[in-house]
Design a protein around this motif. Structure first.
Motif, PDB file in Angstrom:
ATOM      1  N   GLY A 113       0.371   9.553  -4.009  1.00 28.33           N
ATOM      2  CA  GLY A 113      -0.965   9.858  -3.531  1.00 28.33           C
ATOM      3  C   GLY A 113      -2.038   9.651  -4.577  1.00 28.33           C
ATOM      4  N   TRP A 114      -1.734   8.919  -5.647  1.00 28.57           N
ATOM      5  CA  TRP A 114      -2.717   8.666  -6.688  1.00 28.57           C
ATOM      6  C   TRP A 114      -3.661   7.545  -6.286  1.00 28.57           C
ATOM      7  CZ3 TRP A 114       1.013   7.860 -11.428  1.00 28.57           C
ATOM      8  CH2 TRP A 114       1.689   9.064 -11.698  1.00 28.57           C
ATOM      9  N   PRO A 115      -4.904   7.598  -6.765  1.00 30.88           N
ATOM     10  CA  PRO A 115      -5.750   6.406  -6.668  1.00 30.88           C
ATOM     11  C   PRO A 115      -5.231   5.328  -7.618  1.00 30.88           C
ATOM     12  CG  PRO A 115      -6.849   8.099  -7.939  1.00 30.88           C
ATOM     13  CD  PRO A 115      -5.609   8.727  -7.373  1.00 30.88           C
ATOM     14  N   VAL A 116      -5.458   4.085  -7.266  1.00 29.14           N
ATOM     15  CA  VAL A 116      -4.935   2.955  -8.017  1.00 29.14           C
ATOM     16  C   VAL A 116      -6.031   2.358  -8.887  1.00 29.14           C
ATOM     17  CG1 VAL A 116      -3.978   0.617  -7.808  1.00 29.14           C
ATOM     18  CG2 VAL A 116      -3.201   2.431  -6.267  1.00 29.14           C
ATOM     19  N   GLY A 117      -5.690   1.980 -10.104  1.00 24.16           N
ATOM     20  CA  GLY A 117      -6.604   1.250 -10.964  1.00 24.16           C
ATOM     21  C   GLY A 117      -6.304  -0.233 -10.913  1.00 24.16           C
ATOM     22  N   ILE A 157      -2.917  10.506 -14.343  1.00 22.59           N
ATOM     23  CA  ILE A 157      -2.422   9.444 -13.462  1.00 22.59           C
ATOM     24  C   ILE A 157      -2.406   8.090 -14.175  1.00 22.59           C
ATOM     25  CG2 ILE A 157      -3.040  10.579 -11.304  1.00 22.59           C
ATOM     26  CD1 ILE A 157      -5.622   8.974 -11.229  1.00 22.59           C
ATOM     27  N   TRP A 158      -2.095   8.149 -15.477  1.00 22.35           N
ATOM     28  CA  TRP A 158      -2.038   6.919 -16.269  1.00 22.35           C
ATOM     29  C   TRP A 158      -0.915   7.053 -17.293  1.00 22.35           C
ATOM     30  CZ3 TRP A 158      -4.599   2.723 -14.953  1.00 22.35           C
ATOM     31  CH2 TRP A 158      -4.640   1.631 -15.845  1.00 22.35           C
ATOM     32  N   PRO A 159      -0.194   5.947 -17.545  1.00 20.05           N
ATOM     33  CA  PRO A 159      -0.309   4.589 -17.027  1.00 20.05           C
ATOM     34  C   PRO A 159       0.259   4.460 -15.610  1.00 20.05           C
ATOM     35  CG  PRO A 159       1.567   4.716 -18.486  1.00 20.05           C
ATOM     36  CD  PRO A 159       0.876   6.052 -18.572  1.00 20.05           C
ATOM     37  N   GLN A 160       0.004   3.309 -14.974  1.00 25.78           N
ATOM     38  CA  GLN A 160       0.445   3.071 -13.597  1.00 25.78           C
ATOM     39  C   GLN A 160       1.371   1.868 -13.495  1.00 25.78           C
ATOM     40  OE1 GLN A 160      -3.086   2.980 -11.069  1.00 25.78           O
ATOM     41  NE2 GLN A 160      -3.149   5.204 -11.089  1.00 25.78           N
ATOM     42  N   ARG A 161       1.939   1.416 -14.564  1.00 25.92           N
ATOM     43  CA  ARG A 161       2.864   0.295 -14.511  1.00 25.92           C
ATOM     44  C   ARG A 161       4.044   0.625 -13.639  1.00 25.92           C
ATOM     45  NH1 ARG A 161       1.639   0.317 -19.982  1.00 25.92           N
ATOM     46  NH2 ARG A 161       3.486   1.576 -20.388  1.00 25.92           N
ATOM     47  N   LEU A 164       0.803  -1.217   0.000  1.00 24.90           N
ATOM     48  CA  LEU A 164       0.000   0.000   0.000  1.00 24.90           C
ATOM     49  C   LEU A 164       0.841   1.274   0.000  1.00 24.90           C
ATOM     50  CD1 LEU A 164      -2.704  -1.094   2.591  1.00 24.90           C
ATOM     51  CD2 LEU A 164      -2.983  -0.906   0.109  1.00 24.90           C
ATOM     52  N   THR A 165       2.164   1.153   0.073  1.00 26.86           N
ATOM     53  CA  THR A 165       2.994   2.355   0.174  1.00 26.86           C
ATOM     54  C   THR A 165       4.116   2.439  -0.848  1.00 26.86           C
ATOM     55  OG1 THR A 165       4.424   1.280   1.816  1.00 26.86           O
ATOM     56  CG2 THR A 165       2.571   2.576   2.644  1.00 26.86           C
ATOM     57  N   ASP A 166       4.557   1.309  -1.407  1.00 21.64           N
ATOM     58  CA  ASP A 166       5.745   1.319  -2.243  1.00 21.64           C
ATOM     59  C   ASP A 166       5.482   1.474  -3.728  1.00 21.64           C
ATOM     60  OD1 ASP A 166       7.233   1.046  -0.016  1.00 21.64           O
ATOM     61  OD2 ASP A 166       7.940  -0.990  -0.409  1.00 21.64           O
ATOM     62  N   SER A 167       4.249   1.232  -4.174  1.00 21.50           N
ATOM     63  CA  SER A 167       3.983   1.334  -5.611  1.00 21.50           C
ATOM     64  C   SER A 167       3.977   2.797  -6.035  1.00 21.50           C
ATOM     65  CB  SER A 167       2.636   0.693  -5.949  1.00 21.50           C
ATOM     66  OG  SER A 167       1.578   1.437  -5.387  1.00 21.50           O
ATOM     67  N   LEU A 168       4.201   3.030  -7.316  1.00 20.53           N
ATOM     68  CA  LEU A 168       4.264   4.398  -7.830  1.00 20.53           C
ATOM     69  C   LEU A 168       3.007   5.208  -7.526  1.00 20.53           C
ATOM     70  CD1 LEU A 168       5.817   6.532  -9.440  1.00 20.53           C
ATOM     71  CD2 LEU A 168       4.823   5.587 -11.525  1.00 20.53           C
ATOM     72  N   PRO A 169       1.799   4.675  -7.774  1.00 21.80           N
ATOM     73  CA  PRO A 169       0.607   5.467  -7.448  1.00 21.80           C
ATOM     74  C   PRO A 169       0.536   5.838  -5.969  1.00 21.80           C
ATOM     75  CG  PRO A 169       0.037   3.643  -8.886  1.00 21.80           C
ATOM     76  CD  PRO A 169       1.460   3.420  -8.441  1.00 21.80           C
ATOM     77  N   ALA A 170       0.835   4.863  -5.082  1.00 21.83           N
ATOM     78  CA  ALA A 170       0.733   5.139  -3.651  1.00 21.83           C
ATOM     79  C   ALA A 170       1.735   6.206  -3.224  1.00 21.83           C
ATOM     80  CB  ALA A 170       0.954   3.853  -2.854  1.00 21.83           C
ATOM     81  N   GLY A 191      -0.870  -1.490 -13.130  1.00 19.98           N
ATOM     82  CA  GLY A 191       0.171  -2.041 -12.278  1.00 19.98           C
ATOM     83  C   GLY A 191      -0.390  -2.968 -11.226  1.00 19.98           C
ATOM     84  N   HIS A 192      -1.735  -2.943 -11.052  1.00 22.35           N
ATOM     85  CA  HIS A 192      -2.414  -3.746 -10.043  1.00 22.35           C
ATOM     86  C   HIS A 192      -3.452  -4.635 -10.715  1.00 22.35           C
ATOM     87  CE1 HIS A 192      -0.593  -0.645  -7.592  1.00 22.35           C
ATOM     88  NE2 HIS A 192      -0.890  -1.317  -6.515  1.00 22.35           N
ATOM     89  N   LEU A 193      -3.413  -5.925 -10.378  1.00 20.70           N
ATOM     90  CA  LEU A 193      -4.308  -6.914 -10.972  1.00 20.70           C
ATOM     91  C   LEU A 193      -5.126  -7.578  -9.883  1.00 20.70           C
ATOM     92  CD1 LEU A 193      -1.605  -8.620 -13.235  1.00 20.70           C
ATOM     93  CD2 LEU A 193      -3.133  -6.725 -13.872  1.00 20.70           C
ATOM     94  N   GLU A 194      -6.454  -7.638 -10.071  1.00 18.51           N
ATOM     95  CA  GLU A 194      -7.325  -8.347  -9.141  1.00 18.51           C
ATOM     96  C   GLU A 194      -7.587  -9.728  -9.688  1.00 18.51           C
ATOM     97  OE1 GLU A 194     -10.916  -9.936  -7.275  1.00 18.51           O
ATOM     98  OE2 GLU A 194     -10.569  -9.532  -9.411  1.00 18.51           O
ATOM     99  N   LEU A 195      -7.569 -10.747  -8.805  1.00 20.90           N
ATOM    100  CA  LEU A 195      -7.743 -12.125  -9.250  1.00 20.90           C
ATOM    101  C   LEU A 195      -8.303 -12.976  -8.121  1.00 20.90           C
ATOM    102  CD1 LEU A 195      -4.879 -14.100  -8.311  1.00 20.90           C
ATOM    103  CD2 LEU A 195      -4.072 -11.928  -9.238  1.00 20.90           C
ATOM    104  N   ASP A 196      -8.723 -14.184  -8.482  1.00 22.52           N
ATOM    105  CA  ASP A 196      -9.302 -15.132  -7.533  1.00 22.52           C
ATOM    106  C   ASP A 196      -8.502 -16.421  -7.570  1.00 22.52           C
ATOM    107  OD1 ASP A 196     -12.016 -13.546  -7.266  1.00 22.52           O
ATOM    108  OD2 ASP A 196     -11.690 -13.841  -9.407  1.00 22.52           O
ATOM    109  N   VAL A 197      -8.436 -17.113  -6.434  1.00 22.32           N
ATOM    110  CA  VAL A 197      -7.698 -18.377  -6.403  1.00 22.32           C
ATOM    111  C   VAL A 197      -8.530 -19.473  -5.727  1.00 22.32           C
ATOM    112  CG1 VAL A 197      -5.372 -17.416  -6.516  1.00 22.32           C
ATOM    113  CG2 VAL A 197      -6.482 -17.684  -4.285  1.00 22.32           C
TER     114      VAL A 197
END
Length: 282
Positions: free
Chosen positions: A25-29, A278-282, A16-22, A55-61
Motif C-alpha cells: 500500500g505504499w506510494p511509488v517513486g 518507504i525507501w528504498p523501493q527496489r 500495479l499490484t505485484d511490486s513491493l510498494p503496491a 524500482g520504477h523508471l519513467e521513460l520515453d520511446v
C-alpha cells in the motif's frame, strides 16, 4: 465500449499490484527519465536510479528510420544530445556516435535486458512506437513489467490493437495484463465530469485505462487536487503525479493519498520517502 467494460471488471494488472510498494500500500517513486537531467533516458541514468533505491523508471520511446525503438523524449536530437535533426530521420546505425551527457543512446530492448527487475513506465512519443513496443514485449515476455502511457489517447488505442494482433499466449501473463494510463482526453474527461459524480461511470464504461498520470496543474487549472485523487481512487484508478521536485509539494501530495510521484530529483524524493519508512523501493 465492450472492451472497456470487460477490463473494468477484471483485477488490476500485475504492474500495479505485484511490486513491493503496491503490495504494502505504499506510494511509488518514479525516476523521471532516470532522474538525471544531464543524462536523461540513458542506461547510466537508469542504473544510478536503481542503485539509489528506485524500482520504477519513467521513460520515453521513439522510433528510428529503420524501426528501432529508442529511449528518447524529444522529436529532435538537438536539445540534449550531440546529434542534430529529427530522430526518426536517422537509422540506428547513423545514431551510433550520438551521446547524451557523454552516454550513448539506448534501445528499449536493451533496457529490458539490462534491468530485469525494474518496472518501466513507457511514454509513447510517436505512432510507430506503439506496435514496436508491443512486439518487443512479446519477444521478451515482459507484459507485467510495463505501464504504457501517452498524451495522445490514439497512441494508447493503437498499442492495444497491436497487442490484440499478438493473440493470447498460454503464460502467466499476456497482452491483456499490460497496464495503461489515460492520455489528455481521458484526463480532461475525469477533471471536467468528475465533479458531476461521473468518475465511476467513466471508469466502468468509457475509459480503457488502469490508472491516471497527471500534473499538479495544467496552466491555470488545478488537476491533482484532494477531490480529484479521492474520486479517482474511489473509482479504482490509482493516481500518479508528475513532475514533482520540491519536498513540501511531495509531502502535500502524499497526504492527499496519491499512489505515485515522478521526480527529476532522486535525492529529494529518497529523503521524503525515507522519513516515511518507504525507501528504498527496489
Amino acid at each position: 465500449m465492450q472492451r472497456a467494460v470487460e477490463r473494468s471488471r477484471r483485477t488490476p494488472p500485475p504492474y500495479l499490484t505485484d511490486s513491493l510498494p503496491a503490495r504494502n500500500g505504499w506510494p511509488v517513486g518514479f525516476a523521471h527519465r532516470g532522474a538525471d537531467v544531464r543524462r536523461e533516458n540513458t542506461l547510466a541514468a537508469f542504473e544510478a536510479a536503481v542503485d539509489a533505491g528506485f524500482g520504477h523508471l519513467e521513460l520515453d520511446v521513439r522510433t528510428t528510420a529503420d524501426g528501432e525503438l529508442v529511449v528518447f523524449h524529444d522529436d529532435t536530437l538537438d536539445r540534449v544530445s550531440t546529434g542534430r535533426g529529427r530522430l526518426r530521420d536517422h537509422t540506428w546505425e547513423q545514431l551510433a556516435d550520438v551521446t547524451v551527457g557523454g552516454e550513448p543512446l539506448l534501445r528499449f530492448a536493451e533496457l529490458l535486458t539490462a534491468l530485469p527487475e525494474a518496472r518501466l513506465n513507457v511514454d509513447l512519443k510517436d505512432r510507430a512506437s506503439a506496435p514496436a513496443l508491443a512486439r518487443i514485449l512479446a519477444e521478451h515476455d515482459a507484459w507485467d513489467r510495463v505501464l504504457v502511457a501517452s498524451f495522445h489517447d490514439s497512441r494508447r488505442r493503437l498499442f492495444r490493437r497491436a497487442l490484440a494482433d499478438l493473440g493470447h499466449p498460454d503464460r502467466a501473463y499476456g497482452p491483456e495484463q499490460v497496464a495503461t494510463s489515460g492520455g489528455a482526453a481521458a484526463i480532461a474527461a475525469l477533471v471536467l465530469l468528475g465533479p458531476l459524480g461521473l468518475t465511476g461511470w467513466l471508469r466502468r464504461y468509457a475509459l480503457d485505462v488502469d490508472c491516471v498520470q497527471v500534473p499538479v496543474r495544467h496552466g491555470l487549472v488545478p488537476v491533482a487536487t484532494a477531490d480529484f485523487v479521492r474520486r479517482c481512487r474511489a473509482a479504482g484508478l490509482p493516481v500518479h503525479v508528475w513532475v514533482v521536485d520540491e519536498p513540501d509539494q511531495m509531502e502535500r501530495l502524499l497526504e492527499m493519498g496519491v499512489d505515485g510521484i515522478m521526480t527529476d530529483r532522486a535525492d529529494v524524493l529518497a529523503e521524503v520517502f525515507t522519513r516515511r519508512g518507504i525507501w528504498p523501493q527496489r
